[in-house]
Design an enzyme around this catalytic site. Structure first.
Site, short mmCIF file in Angstrom:
data_model
loop_
_atom_site.label_atom_id
_atom_site.label_comp_id
_atom_site.label_asym_id
_atom_site.label_seq_id
_atom_site.Cartn_x
_atom_site.Cartn_y
_atom_site.Cartn_z
CD GLN A 1 -35.27 21.29 5.53
OE1 GLN A 1 -35.40 22.49 5.65
NE2 GLN A 1 -35.36 20.46 6.55
CG HIS B 1 -30.50 24.81 10.14
ND1 HIS B 1 -30.19 23.85 11.08
CD2 HIS B 1 -31.34 24.21 9.26
CE1 HIS B 1 -30.82 22.71 10.77
NE2 HIS B 1 -31.54 22.91 9.67
CD GLU B 2 -34.09 26.37 7.45
OE1 GLU B 2 -34.13 25.66 6.42
OE2 GLU B 2 -34.35 25.91 8.58
CB CYS C 1 -32.60 19.23 10.60
SG CYS C 1 -32.91 19.48 8.84
CG LEU C 2 -38.87 20.18 10.19
CD1 LEU C 2 -39.84 21.01 9.35
CD2 LEU C 2 -39.61 19.55 11.36
N GLY D 1 -37.99 26.84 10.38
CA GLY D 1 -37.47 27.12 9.05
C GLY D 1 -37.58 25.88 8.18
CG HIS E 1 -31.31 22.76 4.66
ND1 HIS E 1 -31.05 21.39 4.67
CD2 HIS E 1 -31.90 23.03 5.85
CE1 HIS E 1 -31.46 20.88 5.83
NE2 HIS E 1 -31.96 21.85 6.56
ZN ZN Z 1 -32.76 21.70 8.46
#
Ligand code: ZN
Length: 203
Positions: free
Chosen positions: A63, A161-162, A119-120, A58, A165
């Site tokens: 991000q 999670h997304e 997480c990226l 995701g 963000h």
């Molecule tokens: Zn993340």
């Protein structure tokens, strides 16, 4: 569209914002219209999500430095769906990668589970997070289709999670205090790096 025109035009890959960069803490703005520019951003987000060293499942627009309510997801796996797959997994996973426009979690199960998240935007850090096992997702897809469906499994985890963000919340905020203390120094290092990069780019 000032938000989008800031993106580089040279590479299809987008730079991932790293912990400590203010854009990750902003509340992202709703999308009122799907333009060609937005479609291009969506495509590049999917490419970026796959190309990353630790392949993401995701990626949220903040991000990649764009404070808009848009998310790319791919929680699909090879093989047939699990026998207990939720309606959302059955409907959405065969169509992944998917772009969600203005996604919302409108209900959550009382039952929770623990999962080790990464997480990226927080490289080399992972931690256990407790979240509801199932959620109701209300969203539009890129083609305008409206979806309102119950999601479980990894999809439910990824959606929470997304969408976090989009509200400036990161998984480390939801870790328990003891676990967070263990990664506090890693986060401070990332924050210091972000500050140095910002100072450099102002010069
Ligand atoms: Zn993340």
């Amino acid at each position: 569209m000032g938000l989008l025109s800031r993106l580089g035009r040279t590479s299809r890959l987008l730079r991932i914002a790293i912990y400590g960069e203010p854009v990750l803490r902003e509340k992202a703005k709703p999308i009122s219209e799907v333009t060609d520019e937005l479609r291009d951003l969506a495509e590049r987000m999917i490419t970026t999500m796959y190309e990353n060293e630790t392949r993401g499942i995701g990626l949220a627009a903040p991000q990649v430095g764009v404070s808009l309510r848009l998310v790319a997801i791919d929680t699909s796996s090879d093989g047939p769906p699990a026998p207990n797959a939720s309606p959302g997994e059955l409907l959405l996973e065969p169509r992944m990668p998917l772009i969600l426009i203005n996604p919302e979690i409108t209900a959550s199960s009382a039952e929770t589970s623990v999962y080790n998240e990464g997480c990226l935007s927080i490289p080399e850090v992972s931690g256990d997070v407790v979240r509801p096992v199932a959620v109701r997702l209300k969203t539009r897809l890129l083609d305008g289709e409206a979806v309102d469906i119950e999601c479980g499994g990894l999809l439910a985890r990824c959606l929470q999670h997304e969408t976090d963000h989009l509200d400036g919340i990161m998984f480390v905020d939801r870790m328990d205090e003891g676990d967070r203390a263990e990664i506090a120094e890693d986060l401070r290092v990332l924050e210091r790096q972000a500050k140095r990069r910002a100072a450099k780019s102002r010069r």
